[in-house]
Scaffold this motif. Sequence first.
Motif, PDB file in Angstrom:
ATOM      1  N   ASP A 155     -71.729 -20.685 -22.630  1.00 56.61           N
ATOM      2  CA  ASP A 155     -70.586 -19.926 -23.134  1.00 56.61           C
ATOM      3  C   ASP A 155     -69.780 -20.800 -24.094  1.00 56.61           C
ATOM      4  O   ASP A 155     -69.844 -22.035 -24.030  1.00 56.61           O
ATOM      5  N   VAL A 156     -69.010 -20.155 -24.983  1.00 58.28           N
ATOM      6  CA  VAL A 156     -68.180 -20.894 -25.929  1.00 58.28           C
ATOM      7  C   VAL A 156     -66.723 -20.537 -25.675  1.00 58.28           C
ATOM      8  O   VAL A 156     -66.365 -19.347 -25.626  1.00 58.28           O
ATOM      9  N   TYR A 157     -65.899 -21.572 -25.510  1.00 56.87           N
ATOM     10  CA  TYR A 157     -64.481 -21.394 -25.241  1.00 56.87           C
ATOM     11  C   TYR A 157     -63.634 -21.933 -26.394  1.00 56.87           C
ATOM     12  O   TYR A 157     -63.974 -22.952 -27.004  1.00 56.87           O
ATOM     13  N   PHE A 158     -62.526 -21.264 -26.653  1.00 56.87           N
ATOM     14  CA  PHE A 158     -61.528 -21.744 -27.609  1.00 56.87           C
ATOM     15  C   PHE A 158     -60.603 -22.734 -26.905  1.00 56.87           C
ATOM     16  O   PHE A 158     -60.184 -22.496 -25.763  1.00 56.87           O
ATOM     17  N   SER A 159     -60.276 -23.805 -27.574  1.00 52.48           N
ATOM     18  CA  SER A 159     -59.333 -24.782 -27.034  1.00 52.48           C
ATOM     19  C   SER A 159     -57.930 -24.442 -27.515  1.00 52.48           C
ATOM     20  O   SER A 159     -57.645 -24.526 -28.712  1.00 52.48           O
ATOM     21  N   VAL A 160     -57.070 -24.043 -26.611  1.00 54.61           N
ATOM     22  CA  VAL A 160     -55.719 -23.636 -27.023  1.00 54.61           C
ATOM     23  C   VAL A 160     -54.961 -24.795 -27.668  1.00 54.61           C
ATOM     24  O   VAL A 160     -54.029 -24.576 -28.458  1.00 54.61           O
ATOM     25  N   GLU A 161     -55.373 -26.009 -27.376  1.00 52.51           N
ATOM     26  CA  GLU A 161     -54.694 -27.169 -27.960  1.00 52.51           C
ATOM     27  C   GLU A 161     -55.031 -27.346 -29.437  1.00 52.51           C
ATOM     28  O   GLU A 161     -54.416 -28.157 -30.123  1.00 52.51           O
ATOM     29  N   ALA A 162     -55.990 -26.555 -29.942  1.00 50.56           N
ATOM     30  CA  ALA A 162     -56.335 -26.629 -31.368  1.00 50.56           C
ATOM     31  C   ALA A 162     -55.290 -25.981 -32.251  1.00 50.56           C
ATOM     32  O   ALA A 162     -55.287 -26.197 -33.466  1.00 50.56           O
ATOM     33  N   ASP A 163     -54.406 -25.178 -31.663  1.00 45.58           N
ATOM     34  CA  ASP A 163     -53.358 -24.507 -32.438  1.00 45.58           C
ATOM     35  C   ASP A 163     -51.998 -25.055 -32.022  1.00 45.58           C
ATOM     36  O   ASP A 163     -51.549 -24.818 -30.897  1.00 45.58           O
ATOM     37  N   PRO A 164     -51.309 -25.770 -32.913  1.00 45.23           N
ATOM     38  CA  PRO A 164     -49.995 -26.318 -32.542  1.00 45.23           C
ATOM     39  C   PRO A 164     -48.955 -25.250 -32.265  1.00 45.23           C
ATOM     40  O   PRO A 164     -47.904 -25.540 -31.665  1.00 45.23           O
ATOM     41  N   HIS A 165     -49.227 -24.013 -32.687  1.00 46.49           N
ATOM     42  CA  HIS A 165     -48.269 -22.917 -32.475  1.00 46.49           C
ATOM     43  C   HIS A 165     -48.572 -22.113 -31.225  1.00 46.49           C
ATOM     44  O   HIS A 165     -47.902 -21.094 -30.975  1.00 46.49           O
ATOM     45  N   PHE A 166     -49.568 -22.542 -30.429  1.00 50.44           N
ATOM     46  CA  PHE A 166     -49.908 -21.783 -29.222  1.00 50.44           C
ATOM     47  C   PHE A 166     -48.683 -21.639 -28.323  1.00 50.44           C
ATOM     48  O   PHE A 166     -47.977 -22.616 -28.057  1.00 50.44           O
ATOM     49  N   GLY A 167     -48.447 -20.433 -27.843  1.00 49.73           N
ATOM     50  CA  GLY A 167     -47.278 -20.134 -27.020  1.00 49.73           C
ATOM     51  C   GLY A 167     -46.150 -19.520 -27.798  1.00 49.73           C
ATOM     52  O   GLY A 167     -45.166 -19.060 -27.208  1.00 49.73           O
ATOM     53  N   GLY A 168     -46.283 -19.473 -29.116  1.00 44.93           N
ATOM     54  CA  GLY A 168     -45.184 -19.009 -29.953  1.00 44.93           C
ATOM     55  C   GLY A 168     -45.016 -17.514 -30.026  1.00 44.93           C
ATOM     56  O   GLY A 168     -44.023 -17.030 -30.588  1.00 44.93           O
ATOM     57  N   VAL A 169     -45.957 -16.759 -29.481  1.00 42.76           N
ATOM     58  CA  VAL A 169     -45.794 -15.296 -29.436  1.00 42.76           C
ATOM     59  C   VAL A 169     -45.106 -14.885 -28.140  1.00 42.76           C
ATOM     60  O   VAL A 169     -44.119 -14.152 -28.143  1.00 42.76           O
ATOM     61  N   SER A 170     -45.617 -15.366 -27.016  1.00 44.02           N
ATOM     62  CA  SER A 170     -45.100 -14.929 -25.715  1.00 44.02           C
ATOM     63  C   SER A 170     -43.961 -15.784 -25.177  1.00 44.02           C
ATOM     64  O   SER A 170     -43.129 -15.296 -24.401  1.00 44.02           O
ATOM     65  N   HIS A 171     -43.945 -17.073 -25.529  1.00 36.81           N
ATOM     66  CA  HIS A 171     -42.931 -18.029 -25.041  1.00 36.81           C
ATOM     67  C   HIS A 171     -42.905 -18.091 -23.512  1.00 36.81           C
ATOM     68  O   HIS A 171     -41.841 -18.272 -22.898  1.00 36.81           O
ATOM     69  N   LEU A 172     -44.062 -17.963 -22.899  1.00 43.40           N
ATOM     70  CA  LEU A 172     -44.165 -18.057 -21.443  1.00 43.40           C
ATOM     71  C   LEU A 172     -44.435 -19.494 -21.019  1.00 43.40           C
ATOM     72  O   LEU A 172     -44.990 -20.277 -21.793  1.00 43.40           O
ATOM     73  N   ASP A 173     -44.062 -19.824 -19.793  1.00 38.03           N
ATOM     74  CA  ASP A 173     -44.413 -21.149 -19.296  1.00 38.03           C
ATOM     75  C   ASP A 173     -45.863 -21.136 -18.811  1.00 38.03           C
ATOM     76  O   ASP A 173     -46.496 -20.081 -18.672  1.00 38.03           O
ATOM     77  N   VAL A 174     -46.396 -22.318 -18.552  1.00 38.44           N
ATOM     78  CA  VAL A 174     -47.815 -22.444 -18.217  1.00 38.44           C
ATOM     79  C   VAL A 174     -48.161 -21.678 -16.951  1.00 38.44           C
ATOM     80  O   VAL A 174     -49.217 -21.022 -16.862  1.00 38.44           O
ATOM     81  N   ALA A 175     -47.285 -21.707 -15.953  1.00 35.99           N
ATOM     82  CA  ALA A 175     -47.570 -21.005 -14.697  1.00 35.99           C
ATOM     83  C   ALA A 175     -47.701 -19.505 -14.926  1.00 35.99           C
ATOM     84  O   ALA A 175     -48.611 -18.858 -14.392  1.00 35.99           O
ATOM     85  N   ALA A 176     -46.797 -18.954 -15.727  1.00 33.95           N
ATOM     86  CA  ALA A 176     -46.858 -17.513 -16.014  1.00 33.95           C
ATOM     87  C   ALA A 176     -48.106 -17.183 -16.817  1.00 33.95           C
ATOM     88  O   ALA A 176     -48.764 -16.161 -16.577  1.00 33.95           O
ATOM     89  N   MET A 177     -48.437 -18.048 -17.783  1.00 31.96           N
ATOM     90  CA  MET A 177     -49.651 -17.818 -18.565  1.00 31.96           C
ATOM     91  C   MET A 177     -50.891 -17.822 -17.682  1.00 31.96           C
ATOM     92  O   MET A 177     -51.771 -16.969 -17.831  1.00 31.96           O
ATOM     93  N   ARG A 178     -50.944 -18.767 -16.769  1.00 35.88           N
ATOM     94  CA  ARG A 178     -52.129 -18.876 -15.907  1.00 35.88           C
ATOM     95  C   ARG A 178     -52.256 -17.640 -15.024  1.00 35.88           C
ATOM     96  O   ARG A 178     -53.366 -17.115 -14.824  1.00 35.88           O
ATOM     97  N   LEU A 179     -51.153 -17.166 -14.506  1.00 32.87           N
ATOM     98  CA  LEU A 179     -51.177 -15.974 -13.662  1.00 32.87           C
ATOM     99  C   LEU A 179     -51.655 -14.759 -14.450  1.00 32.87           C
ATOM    100  O   LEU A 179     -52.524 -14.003 -13.994  1.00 32.87           O
ATOM    101  N   LEU A 180     -51.094 -14.562 -15.643  1.00 34.33           N
ATOM    102  CA  LEU A 180     -51.483 -13.411 -16.455  1.00 34.33           C
ATOM    103  C   LEU A 180     -52.915 -13.529 -16.948  1.00 34.33           C
ATOM    104  O   LEU A 180     -53.616 -12.522 -17.076  1.00 34.33           O
ATOM    105  N   SER A 181     -53.348 -14.740 -17.233  1.00 29.04           N
ATOM    106  CA  SER A 181     -54.731 -14.935 -17.654  1.00 29.04           C
ATOM    107  C   SER A 181     -55.682 -14.438 -16.572  1.00 29.04           C
ATOM    108  O   SER A 181     -56.660 -13.724 -16.856  1.00 29.04           O
TER     109      SER A 181
END
Length: 409
Positions: A155-181
């Motif tokens: 499988d091929v995965y995207f690395s979220v760390e490749a985008d310095p703007h990651f998080g700029g749409v939702s502005h959620l913390d990591v815990a909330a992101m992990r839960l929603l993911s």
Amino acid sequence: MHAWPASEVPALPGTGRDLRIHDTATGGPVTLDPGPVARIYVCGITPYDATHIGHAATYNAFDLVQRVWLDTKRQVHYVQNVTDVDDPLLERAARDNVDWTALAEQETALFREDMTALRMLPPRQYIGAVEAIPGIVPLVERLRDSGAAYELEGDVYFSVEADPHFGGVSHLDVAAMRLLSAERGGDPDRPGKKNPLDPMLWMAARDGEPSWDGGSLGRGRPGWHIECVAIALDHLGMGFDIQGGGSDLVFPHHEMGASHAQALTGEFPMAKAYVHAGMVALHGQKMSKSKGNLVFVSALRREGVDPAAIRLALLAHHYRADWEWTDQVLQDALARLDRWRAAVSRPDGPSAEALVEEIREALANDLDAPAALAAVDRWAVLQSERGGTDEGAPGVVSRAVDALMGVAL
């Protein structure tokens, strides 16, 4: 894939207003000045259970966007996808012992019928995920070859760390992101991922599941987010005006899509505004396929409910609000439709020029459809109580309600 036929949009005197709309990424209103061609991408259905009132409410919001822009004499380049291969679709087909492609075609056809009945303006391009695969594969290869993606057991995965703007749409913390993911199609607990939030770009072929030639990626099928990115970039390019959908798409779908596009192009942002419609509930719970608490547009139509009344029921709620569908909501809409039709059936009435401007101002102000409805209600009351001498007024009102709100009187 073809869309549905467009209803005629009547021309109105004067010119509309530029749209001020709430942008999820900035958390506040933005005034959009798109130029001569406004560009909008709205995420479409996964066709295994269409079209429920929650769907209709979302597409109603972005239909209003189109109508506001058309009223400013702009062209609108509207693109919508269909996720016609995905786990929920395959699971439903297996449960019902039907072919997954037949199920997708059946539900997409029903969606088209509902959109036509509701007078939703069609997209210029209506693209299925399957037909987009030839354009998706090169994007995944580019992300992998640039180091923005990596392979894990095929499988091929995207690395979220490749985008310095990651998080700029939702502005959620990591815990909330992990839960929603975990709740919304991700796999944050899979061992071997560089970051639990990394989303899949390409799923290697699984036994018993459909797959396609992925070139150097091997056989497989695309992830959810890259599908929309490929379609949007192909038809609209970066920096288009609105990325739209329901509020349940803020994370992970729109967050991940933005990062995919920004990592691919090196440009920011993917969209000038991220616009999200609220959720519709039934019996106290969000209307959803998984819960089975759905009210279908097609079922209402089969019962003889006028689609114009369904549309008025949607318009009675601000697009960003969460609200509940009830019998009373529909009865109120039916009563309003009767009042309005009676008001415009008379040969003359109170002047409608000010009313048209009120509707324009309300919709340009973050698609305030309830305020627009209230303005027409006031005109209808004047018509019923006092009438008027303007012979053209009822026709102007009828055309304005059709052009700006998609309701045929």
